[in-house]
Design a protein around this motif. Structure first.
Motif, PDB file in Angstrom:
ATOM      1  N   ASN A 228       0.848  -1.189   0.000  1.00 48.49           N
ATOM      2  CA  ASN A 228       0.000   0.000   0.000  1.00 48.49           C
ATOM      3  C   ASN A 228       0.884   1.239   0.000  1.00 48.49           C
ATOM      4  OD1 ASN A 228      -2.566  -1.243   0.084  1.00 48.49           O
ATOM      5  ND2 ASN A 228      -2.357  -1.605   2.284  1.00 48.49           N
ATOM      6  N   VAL A 229       0.687   2.114  -0.965  1.00 49.54           N
ATOM      7  CA  VAL A 229       1.443   3.361  -1.053  1.00 49.54           C
ATOM      8  C   VAL A 229       0.516   4.503  -0.660  1.00 49.54           C
ATOM      9  CG1 VAL A 229       2.808   4.893  -2.514  1.00 49.54           C
ATOM     10  CG2 VAL A 229       2.860   2.411  -2.910  1.00 49.54           C
ATOM     11  N   ILE A 230       0.747   5.068   0.521  1.00 51.08           N
ATOM     12  CA  ILE A 230      -0.078   6.170   1.029  1.00 51.08           C
ATOM     13  C   ILE A 230       0.560   7.503   0.631  1.00 51.08           C
ATOM     14  CG2 ILE A 230      -0.992   7.275   3.116  1.00 51.08           C
ATOM     15  CD1 ILE A 230      -0.879   4.554   4.483  1.00 51.08           C
ATOM     16  N   GLY A 231      -0.281   8.447   0.216  1.00 50.23           N
ATOM     17  CA  GLY A 231       0.210   9.790  -0.069  1.00 50.23           C
ATOM     18  C   GLY A 231       0.464  10.087  -1.523  1.00 50.23           C
ATOM     19  N   MET A 232       0.262   9.103  -2.401  1.00 52.15           N
ATOM     20  CA  MET A 232       0.584   9.290  -3.798  1.00 52.15           C
ATOM     21  C   MET A 232      -0.298   8.410  -4.674  1.00 52.15           C
ATOM     22  SD  MET A 232       4.360   8.865  -5.551  1.00 52.15           S
ATOM     23  CE  MET A 232       5.029  10.300  -4.708  1.00 52.15           C
ATOM     24  N   THR A 233      -0.726   8.935  -5.825  1.00 53.01           N
ATOM     25  CA  THR A 233      -1.449   8.135  -6.807  1.00 53.01           C
ATOM     26  C   THR A 233      -0.456   7.517  -7.780  1.00 53.01           C
ATOM     27  OG1 THR A 233      -1.706   9.970  -8.367  1.00 53.01           O
ATOM     28  CG2 THR A 233      -3.408   9.724  -6.662  1.00 53.01           C
ATOM     29  N   GLN A 234      -0.908   6.556  -8.562  1.00 49.37           N
ATOM     30  CA  GLN A 234      -0.011   5.946  -9.548  1.00 49.37           C
ATOM     31  C   GLN A 234       0.432   6.981 -10.581  1.00 49.37           C
ATOM     32  OE1 GLN A 234      -1.292   2.187 -11.135  1.00 49.37           O
ATOM     33  NE2 GLN A 234       0.172   2.215 -12.816  1.00 49.37           N
ATOM     34  N   GLU A 235      -0.471   7.858 -10.970  1.00 47.87           N
ATOM     35  CA  GLU A 235      -0.122   8.902 -11.943  1.00 47.87           C
ATOM     36  C   GLU A 235       0.960   9.820 -11.389  1.00 47.87           C
ATOM     37  OE1 GLU A 235      -3.220   8.117 -11.004  1.00 47.87           O
ATOM     38  OE2 GLU A 235      -3.829   7.063 -12.842  1.00 47.87           O
ATOM     39  N   GLN A 236       0.847  10.168 -10.127  1.00 43.69           N
ATOM     40  CA  GLN A 236       1.859  11.021  -9.500  1.00 43.69           C
ATOM     41  C   GLN A 236       3.203  10.297  -9.425  1.00 43.69           C
ATOM     42  OE1 GLN A 236      -0.349  11.778  -5.875  1.00 43.69           O
ATOM     43  NE2 GLN A 236      -0.758  13.909  -6.456  1.00 43.69           N
ATOM     44  N   TYR A 237       3.164   9.001  -9.102  1.00 44.42           N
ATOM     45  CA  TYR A 237       4.407   8.227  -9.042  1.00 44.42           C
ATOM     46  C   TYR A 237       5.107   8.235 -10.392  1.00 44.42           C
ATOM     47  CZ  TYR A 237       7.512   4.209  -9.201  1.00 44.42           C
ATOM     48  OH  TYR A 237       8.611   3.406  -9.411  1.00 44.42           O
ATOM     49  N   SER A 260      -6.669  10.021   5.667  1.00 47.32           N
ATOM     50  CA  SER A 260      -6.729  10.701   6.961  1.00 47.32           C
ATOM     51  C   SER A 260      -5.688  10.088   7.892  1.00 47.32           C
ATOM     52  CB  SER A 260      -8.127  10.549   7.578  1.00 47.32           C
ATOM     53  OG  SER A 260      -8.344   9.191   7.963  1.00 47.32           O
ATOM     54  N   TYR A 261      -5.368  10.823   8.942  1.00 46.24           N
ATOM     55  CA  TYR A 261      -4.381  10.324   9.908  1.00 46.24           C
ATOM     56  C   TYR A 261      -4.830   9.001  10.517  1.00 46.24           C
ATOM     57  CZ  TYR A 261      -1.437  10.023  14.062  1.00 46.24           C
ATOM     58  OH  TYR A 261      -0.586   9.584  15.042  1.00 46.24           O
ATOM     59  N   ASN A 262      -6.103   8.912  10.909  1.00 45.05           N
ATOM     60  CA  ASN A 262      -6.600   7.675  11.535  1.00 45.05           C
ATOM     61  C   ASN A 262      -6.560   6.496  10.577  1.00 45.05           C
ATOM     62  OD1 ASN A 262      -7.065   8.921  13.993  1.00 45.05           O
ATOM     63  ND2 ASN A 262      -9.213   9.365  13.563  1.00 45.05           N
ATOM     64  N   ASP A 263      -6.925   6.727   9.313  1.00 49.53           N
ATOM     65  CA  ASP A 263      -6.873   5.641   8.326  1.00 49.53           C
ATOM     66  C   ASP A 263      -5.434   5.213   8.065  1.00 49.53           C
ATOM     67  OD1 ASP A 263      -9.601   5.581   8.087  1.00 49.53           O
ATOM     68  OD2 ASP A 263      -9.675   6.800   6.255  1.00 49.53           O
ATOM     69  N   THR A 264      -4.530   6.173   8.083  1.00 47.94           N
ATOM     70  CA  THR A 264      -3.105   5.854   7.885  1.00 47.94           C
ATOM     71  C   THR A 264      -2.585   4.997   9.031  1.00 47.94           C
ATOM     72  OG1 THR A 264      -2.730   7.900   6.650  1.00 47.94           O
ATOM     73  CG2 THR A 264      -0.800   6.849   7.644  1.00 47.94           C
ATOM     74  N   ILE A 265      -2.900   5.409  10.263  1.00 45.27           N
ATOM     75  CA  ILE A 265      -2.461   4.657  11.441  1.00 45.27           C
ATOM     76  C   ILE A 265      -3.009   3.231  11.414  1.00 45.27           C
ATOM     77  CG2 ILE A 265      -2.740   4.475  13.958  1.00 45.27           C
ATOM     78  CD1 ILE A 265      -0.628   6.476  13.099  1.00 45.27           C
TER      79      ILE A 265
END
Length: 376
Positions: A228-237, A260-265
């Motif tokens: 899982n790559v959080i913070g970036m879309t495939q297009e952005q990558y 969100s922070y909670n979903d990330t945690i």
């Protein structure tokens, strides 16, 4: 002692910088110091209270002219400083405004400390990069040397400012609050969930190297992996790294974008490993990856490369592994379910980043900086 912490961001944003200054504030408050905050953000808002701290805001413009005004220190900050303040701490503050603030503090007999959390990278268009580079040089090579003291995030910065009064404080966590939202789920021995966070780019994060390594070892694994790559879309990558995701990894990588922070945690907590790669550079060695301390506080071991001060905190086989080659990564991913669960238990009890561990150190530091001055 009355302390004013000045930050160039919205304290309610939940970003890593906001968490750091709040925990430093809590450390000082535990020794009965009175701490308040002044933030500069893009929203006009009234004073408010955050986690028991009084916060005053100064609005700044988001456009290019506003950015230039910010870098030149054209903000009404001095008007917001109470006359009874004993100490000002400025977090990652722009160079020219920091010099202005230093002169103001000298006139008013206020001690001033800079909280230095990274060595920034110039970003944006050509004009913005030029402005940022001038600011970075002014801040890192001149303004910080005029401070009464420095709170720095890494040993690299401690060595760079070796002639200054300084204290090294890595990214801290509130262990009790973090663990309340962390729930560890069992996972199959035939399936391994990995999570990474990347909101930067190739100058800081070597996500393309990580993906390439996973692609090469995939067929040697006896279990399915999901990254899982959080913070970036495939297009952005693909735009930032100028690389396509390898064909054999299309089903193994999920680009989640910003969460969100909670979903990330929760996602980190549910993972077998948190994983990120960085290359050695002044930027990566001067800073310290907050996500490393946060992952451990969630009870998740970390797979990473040797940068910054990580060798002081990563206990091989207990809370993670350093990855120097394909074989290192393959070995870590082939660990038994029992071994990974043992590491997760170790991480959940690991308190090297708990802010309570640094409160005494920080208190002694500011008492030394302010010295024999009588508090107002």
């Amino acid at each position: 002692m009355k302390i004013l912490y000045i930050c160039g961001f919205d304290l309610q944003s939940g970003v890593a910088a906001a968490k750091r200054v709040i925990l430093v504030g809590k450390s000082f408050r535990s020794f009965s110091h009175e701490v308040s905050f002044l933030d500069t953000c893009y929203l006009k808002r009234d004073d408010y209270v955050l986690e028991g701290f009084h916060v005053t805001s100064v609005k700044r413009e988001k456009n290019v002219i506003g950015q230039i005004r910010t870098k030149l220190g054209i903000l009404d900050i001095e008007k917001k400083i109470r006359p009874d303040i004993d100490l000002i701490i400025a977090y990652n503050f722009p160079g020219i405004p920091l010099l202005h603030l230093h002169r103001y503090c000298k006139r008013k007999k206020i001690s001033i400390i800079a909280d230095v959390a990274d060595w920034p990278i110039p970003e944006g268009n050509i004009i913005h990069k030029l402005i940022m580079q001038i600011d970075i040089n002014t801040r890192m090579r001149k303004a910080h040397h005029q401070m009464d003291g420095l709170i720095v995030i890494s040993d690299y910065l401690g060595r760079y400012y070796c002639n200054q009064k300084s204290v090294v404080v890595p990214p801290m966590v509130d262990v009790e609050n973090t663990l309340k939202s962390a729930c560890f789920h069992p996972y199959s021995k035939n399936y391994l969930l990995l999570t990474t966070i990347n909101t930067a780019g190739p100058e800081k994060e070597a996500l393309n190297i990580l993906i390439g390594m996973l692609s090469r070892i995939k067929d040697s694994l006896d279990r399915k992996i999901e990254l899982n790559v959080i913070g970036m879309t495939q297009e952005q990558y693909e735009s930032r790294y100028h690389e396509l995701v390898p064909e054999n990894m299309h089903n193994e990588i999920k680009f989640c974008g910003r969460l969100s922070y909670n979903d990330t945690i929760k996602m980190i907590s549910d993972s077998a490993y948190f994983i990120f790669f960085r290359k050695h550079s002044q930027v990566t060695d001067a800073g310290f990856p907050t996500k490393f301390s946060e992952a451990l506080s969630c009870g998740t071991p970390v797979l990473t490369t040797r940068t910054s001060d990580l060798e002081k905190y990563l206990v091989t086989g207990n809370n993670g592994y350093f990855i120097d080659s394909d074989s290192d990564l393959l070995s870590a991913l082939m660990m038994s379910q029992e071994s990974i669960e043992r590491m997760k238990k170790f991480c959940s009890q690991y308190k090297a980043f708990d802010y309570h561990m640094y409160a005494q150190k920080l208190n002694e530091f500011i008492e030394n900086v302010v010295g024999g001055k009588k508090y107002k």
